[in-house]
Scaffold this motif. Structure first.
Motif, mmCIF file in Angstrom:
data_model
loop_
_atom_site.group_PDB
_atom_site.id
_atom_site.type_symbol
_atom_site.label_atom_id
_atom_site.label_comp_id
_atom_site.label_asym_id
_atom_site.label_seq_id
_atom_site.Cartn_x
_atom_site.Cartn_y
_atom_site.Cartn_z
ATOM 1 N N HIS A 81 7.572 -1.034 -4.651
ATOM 2 C CA HIS A 81 7.433 0.138 -3.801
ATOM 3 C C HIS A 81 7.488 1.412 -4.643
ATOM 4 N N GLU A 127 2.044 6.005 -0.468
ATOM 5 C CA GLU A 127 2.403 4.672 -0.968
ATOM 6 C C GLU A 127 1.402 4.273 -2.044
ATOM 7 N N GLN A 133 -0.185 1.679 -3.475
ATOM 8 C CA GLN A 133 -1.406 0.866 -3.406
ATOM 9 C C GLN A 133 -2.463 1.495 -2.504
ATOM 10 N N PHE A 179 4.573 2.359 5.012
ATOM 11 C CA PHE A 179 5.773 1.514 5.093
ATOM 12 C C PHE A 179 7.039 2.352 5.245
ATOM 13 N N TYR A 238 8.963 -2.840 3.109
ATOM 14 C CA TYR A 238 7.820 -2.849 2.198
ATOM 15 C C TYR A 238 7.516 -4.262 1.716
ATOM 16 N N ALA A 250 0.868 -4.449 1.539
ATOM 17 C CA ALA A 250 0.375 -3.143 1.097
ATOM 18 C C ALA A 250 -0.948 -3.292 0.355
ATOM 19 N N GLN A 281 -3.683 -4.183 2.982
ATOM 20 C CA GLN A 281 -4.095 -3.001 3.728
ATOM 21 C C GLN A 281 -5.046 -2.128 2.905
ATOM 22 N N SER A 282 -4.723 -1.949 1.625
ATOM 23 C CA SER A 282 -5.560 -1.094 0.779
ATOM 24 C C SER A 282 -6.939 -1.706 0.553
#
Length: 321
Positions: A116, A124, A126, A173, A178, A183, A186-187
């Motif tokens: 994280h 965030e 990523q 997040f 997290y 993450a 999602q990216s």
């Protein structure tokens, strides 16, 4: 709208894709071109005659790659420019310095499964690097892409998109625990959604965008894995290869789909799609190994929403600077 297929496949290399393709007079930017498949993407584009700019965090490493590409491709028109997608100031400096048309933008740089953390502007890591940094780059270069008259944007996504849609009510997040994998997923979904909406939004400018899964390749992308994670992944890959259901790729093979989307005439004017092994992937409810694309990554409603949210996040970040 028929699915795009051809004779290329998982063992096709980037140089094989550009055989017979002439990119003389075309200008290309490849992010993250100092290592991994970015190097081979840039090499193949240069080999086909394109003027290539390596947009990299480490310009010394970029200089070494540029010299290597020049010596192997016979094309010495390879430039190096500083770009750190975790800092919008460097993205804005890059776009402000760009002059003239841009025919190809390859969003190749990325991070995976990071602990994280946040970018300079507080996103965030990523989503900030993989999506918002590239979003700022593409929108900042929109005028140059439009000036080309037939520009292509290529965004390197991943089968990891299956792990998560874009969670609009908690992008960073802040209200959930997290998860590096979620993450990352999602990216990578965001990368595909960007291609969908950029193609729609910039249709009058004849700018198209596509996303892709490069395949399984051992590169510095896995640097955040623990030794145990790496060992488990290697064992899983070995078992899959032994069963004949999967094969790891070389970096030259991993760059092939990026180069196909950037240069091949078969995808001229085509956008908003997701490719693997130089073929358009099938839309599936669940991935078959690493193959296929889930519907949430191609959802036009989510794509429009993500674009609007991304624009607002950039406005807020720049206002706070």
């Amino acid at each position: 709208m028929s699915r795009i297929t051809n004779s290329f496949g998982p063992t096709t290399t980037a140089l094989e894709v550009v055989q017979g393709v002439d990119l003389t007079g075309r200008r290309a930017v490849v992010t993250g071109a100092a290592s991994g498949i970015g190097v081979e993407t840039a090499r193949a584009l240069a080999h086909a005659g394109a003027q290539v700019t390596l947009a990299v965090r480490d310009t010394a490493a970029g200089d070494r790659v540029a010299a290597d590409i020049a010596s192997t491709s016979g094309c010495d028109d390879v430039a190096v420019a500083h770009l750190d997608l975790a800092d919008l100031a460097t993205v804005d400096a890059f776009t402000a310095a760009w002059q003239g048309p841009l025919h190809v933008l390859v969003g190749n740089a990325g991070v995976m499964d990071t602990p994280h953390g946040t970018t300079v502007q507080g996103f965030e890591t990523q989503l900030g690097v993989n999506h918002l940094g590239h979003f700022a780059l593409a929108t900042g270069l929109h005028g140059a892409l439009a000036a080309a008259g037939d520009a292509r944007i290529v965004q390197v996504s991943s089968s990891g998109h299956a792990a998560s849609p874009v969670v609009f009510d908690d992008l960073f997040f802040e209200r959930r625990e997290y998860s590096p994998g979620l993450a990352y997923g999602q990216s990578k979904t965001a990368n595909v959604l960007f291609a969908v909406e950029a193609t729609r939004r910039w249709a009058e400018d004849r700018v198209t965008a596509n996303a892709l899964m490069p395949g399984g390749i051992w590169t510095p992308l896995q640097r955040h894995w623990s030794p145990e994670q790496r060992a488990a992944a290697e064992q899983q890959a070995a078992h899959a290869e032994a069963a004949g259901v999967f094969r790891m790729k070389t970096t030259e093979q991993g760059a092939a789909t990026s180069v196909f989307l950037a240069a091949h005439p078969q995808v001229a004017g085509i956008g908003g799609r997701y490719f693997e092994d130089c073929q358009e992937a099938e839309v599936v409810p669940q991935l078959r190994g690493l193959s296929g694309v889930l519907p949430h990554a191609l959802d036009p409603v989510a794509a429009r929403r993500l674009w609007d949210v991304s624009e607002e996040l950039l406005v807020q970040a720049r206002a706070a600077a």
